[in-house]
Structure formats: structure tokens, C-alpha cells
Motif scaffolding. Sequence first.
Motif, PDB file in Angstrom:
ATOM      1  N   UNK A 248       0.803  -1.221   0.000  1.00  0.00           N
ATOM      2  CA  UNK A 248       0.000   0.000   0.000  1.00  0.00           C
ATOM      3  C   UNK A 248       0.838   1.275   0.000  1.00  0.00           C
ATOM      4  N   UNK A 249       1.956   1.291   0.727  1.00  0.00           N
ATOM      5  CA  UNK A 249       2.799   2.481   0.880  1.00  0.00           C
ATOM      6  C   UNK A 249       2.095   3.597   1.651  1.00  0.00           C
ATOM      7  N   UNK A 250       1.137   3.226   2.442  1.00  0.00           N
ATOM      8  CA  UNK A 250       0.415   4.120   3.342  1.00  0.00           C
ATOM      9  C   UNK A 250      -0.096   3.230   4.472  1.00  0.00           C
ATOM     10  N   UNK A 251      -0.518   3.819   5.595  1.00  0.00           N
ATOM     11  CA  UNK A 251      -0.777   2.990   6.785  1.00  0.00           C
ATOM     12  C   UNK A 251      -2.191   2.471   6.950  1.00  0.00           C
TER      13      UNK A 251
ATOM     14  N   UNK B  77      -9.269   3.777  -7.721  1.00  0.00           N
ATOM     15  CA  UNK B  77      -8.814   5.003  -8.364  1.00  0.00           C
ATOM     16  C   UNK B  77      -7.593   5.537  -7.653  1.00  0.00           C
ATOM     17  N   UNK B  78      -7.134   6.705  -8.093  1.00  0.00           N
ATOM     18  CA  UNK B  78      -5.934   7.289  -7.505  1.00  0.00           C
ATOM     19  C   UNK B  78      -6.144   8.736  -7.124  1.00  0.00           C
ATOM     20  N   UNK B  79      -5.179   9.253  -6.404  1.00  0.00           N
ATOM     21  CA  UNK B  79      -5.136  10.673  -6.116  1.00  0.00           C
ATOM     22  C   UNK B  79      -4.653  11.409  -7.368  1.00  0.00           C
ATOM     23  N   UNK B  80      -5.291  12.516  -7.688  1.00  0.00           N
ATOM     24  CA  UNK B  80      -4.783  13.358  -8.766  1.00  0.00           C
ATOM     25  C   UNK B  80      -3.438  13.937  -8.320  1.00  0.00           C
TER      26      UNK B  80
ATOM     27  N   UNK C 226      -8.260   4.258  -2.590  1.00  0.00           N
ATOM     28  CA  UNK C 226      -7.627   5.039  -3.648  1.00  0.00           C
ATOM     29  C   UNK C 226      -6.127   5.077  -3.383  1.00  0.00           C
ATOM     30  N   UNK C 227      -5.368   4.997  -4.441  1.00  0.00           N
ATOM     31  CA  UNK C 227      -3.910   4.981  -4.300  1.00  0.00           C
ATOM     32  C   UNK C 227      -3.383   6.397  -4.151  1.00  0.00           C
TER      33      UNK C 227
ATOM     34  N   UNK D 199      -6.781  -3.193 -12.988  1.00  0.00           N
ATOM     35  CA  UNK D 199      -7.147  -3.028 -11.578  1.00  0.00           C
ATOM     36  C   UNK D 199      -5.937  -3.349 -10.722  1.00  0.00           C
ATOM     37  N   UNK D 200      -5.992  -2.909  -9.450  1.00  0.00           N
ATOM     38  CA  UNK D 200      -4.872  -3.093  -8.525  1.00  0.00           C
ATOM     39  C   UNK D 200      -5.343  -3.682  -7.210  1.00  0.00           C
TER      40      UNK D 200
END
Length: 413
Positions: free
Chosen positions: A194-197, A211-214, A356-357, A373-374
Motif C-alpha cells: 500500500x505504501x500508506x498505513x 482510483x488514484x489521487x490526482x 484510492x492509491x 485493476x490493482x
Amino acid sequence: MATNVLEINAERLWDSLERSAEIGRFRDVGLRRLALSSEDKEMRDLFVGWVREAGCTVEVDRLGNIFARRAGSDPSLPPVAIGSHLDTQICGGRYDGILGVLCGLEVVRTLNDRGLATKRGIEVICWTNEEGARFSPPMMGSMAFAKVLPLETVLSTTDDSGVTVSQALDAIGYAGPAPLGQRAFDAYLELHIEQAPVLDRDGCDIGIVVGGYKTQALRLTISGDTGHAGGTPMAMRRNALVGAGYVIAAVNDIGLAYAVDEGRTTTTRIESFPNLPGTYAEQVRLTIDFRHIDAARFEAMRRDVDAAIAAAAKKANVDIDVAEGWSWGTELFAPECIELLKSTARELGLPYREMRSQAGHDAYAVATMAPTAMIFTPCHQGISHNVNEAIELARSVPGANLLLNAAVARANR
């Protein structure tokens, strides 16, 4: 886990990760395996050996992207692709990208163990220079593959030593013969830490990314005049480094102001000339980026960043030129692939959460040309791009099993 489903060999996956961790070992627990370096070559060679042992055919394109295919029973159909990257940050961890590639390998090995054929092939991909730690921008191999970046521009890009991507590919023997971007995928699935907690904190082992962060990067060139650090009156100075300092502080303050609803700002790189004691800077180059989950708030951040840059230029009496760098996060992953992951997770009895990534991934580029997809798996405290990046095998296996079963279901449909 439901009965009569496929399960990876967890111990074999861990052994592969541990073998990878020996190549480019840095500060004992981390990795420094920069793109197209000798360490990257050693890991690539190991990966190619592994997939060939598993019966895959291997093709390498002009940018060194590696495609390892386990044939399907109908060779006329495009494969289901599984990919990520094997290069790392300069102070990187053992799992960022690497877990995704080696889980793809484990999918192939598990199917071999069971003697199972799939209608469509399974193709495991290692993308070149996802990290952007040696050559900028990040996600270079996948973005060029998707024709977001021109091939010749990428090949002529230099690292800090003046070595071009083309020269580095030749040096390690991975300037492949396959044409760039002329492969079709039935679908593309990417597993990544994930690279986030969030997953670690919530005790959930699977994130399905919707989806992702812009995200937008900006490259700033700040121009002033050099002069004597002692002799030049303060009012006469046009110190580019001071202008940079104002920008850096203001950009960080913007991030703090937007943090309440998931905004992020970062100054990632600074280059100063002449960068010597006794004289102040004539030119400084900065790289900054900003991110937000909400499109309207992202646009508000952009306005605030632009205003901060203009204010810094005026206050420091310097000129600031702004060039847009890489951007991502606007591409939506395919609803059919997201639903595949959700339905497969439900069938397997695996709890998940939609996410969201916050980071960039090769999947963003591939999503412009194939259904994508992820899957996210937890990393300890969300620590990443750091030698202390860590995962637990038991918490990574559910995501790997989801990848395996979803890929097989898609390949056999």
C-alpha cells in the motif's frame, strides 16, 4: 479461505523475496537497486532465469520492459498480464514493486504445480524504471509503452552522471529487440504494497484500488544573479536559493493546510548552482509535487501553489519558470476488473476494503490501453521508500491468492 480454490506456495514466495533482498542490499535491511544499474541487471537476470525455468517465453522491448508469458490453450487470444517493477529507490525497501512481480511469478509456478492450463496466457511483466530514482520521470517504461512518453525522449534522458537511458540499457544488455507498445492485454492486474498505513492500521489484508489521487509534478527553474556572500548589500541580491527556500516553505504549508482532507505536497529535489561557500546561488532547480483525492480541491491546491511561487519570486527578486512534469491519477480502473477482484474476494471469503492509491504505479499508464485493476497489501506502518519498509508474509498471502484466482478466472472466461 473457501475450499477447492487455488493457493500460492507462501514459503516459496518468501524464499524468492529473500533471494531478491540479497541483490543491491543497502544498510543491511534495505535495497539500493537503481534502474539499469549492475544490481538491476543481476536481478533481471535472476527473474528471467526463474520464469524460463517455469516454462515461460521471454521477450524484452527497446526500453528493457520484460514480458514473460505462460502460454494459454488459445494462442490467438491476448494474455492476462500481471506486472510491477524490480528497481528500487536509492534508500529503498525490499517489497515496493518487487512483491507484485514475484507474486506474478508465483501465479505461474502455482499453475505449473497443479498442471493447470488457462485459455488465455498469463504474462508477468517487469517494467523499467518505475521509481524514477536514477532517470526521471518515474514509471518511465510503462508510460512509454502506453505512448504517454515518446520513445526517443526517454532514450535520450540522462542521469546525474550524464549517462543516457539508451547507454544504460546497452551497458546491461537489456535494449531488447521487441517493438515498444505493440502488445495487447486482455486485462492487467497489479499487486503492490500500500505504501500508506491504512490497511496496517485497520487490520485489513486486502485493498481493492478503485482510483488514484490526482497528482501533478512541477519543475521550477529559479534564476537570479551570483555574487559575494559578504560584499554584496542585501538589497542588491537576487539569491535563487532564497527564492527556492520561500517556495519550499510555502509549498509545505499548503500541504499542511490541505492535510485535513488528504492533501499532500512535497519538495522532492533541489539543485543549486554554483553551490559553493562564499557565493550565493545564481540558479536553483526544484521539483515539487502535490496530490489530492478530490478534483476540486486539487485545482484549489494548484491555484495556491501558483500564487506561492509568484509571491516567492517577488519577495526574493528572482525569476521563476514553471514547467509541468509528470501527472497521473485521473485514469479510472476498469469497473469490470474491479468487480472481478471484489467477486473473487467474496468467493474466497477474503475481507477487503475499497481504496484510492496515494502513490503512482505502472498500472496508471497501462490503464490507458487495457482494462486494469490493482490490489494493495499491507506494509508495516505504511513505511515505504525507506530501508525499514517491512511486510508480514501472513498478511501478504491473502492478496496473492486473490491475484492468483482473479487472474485465472479472467484468463479462462
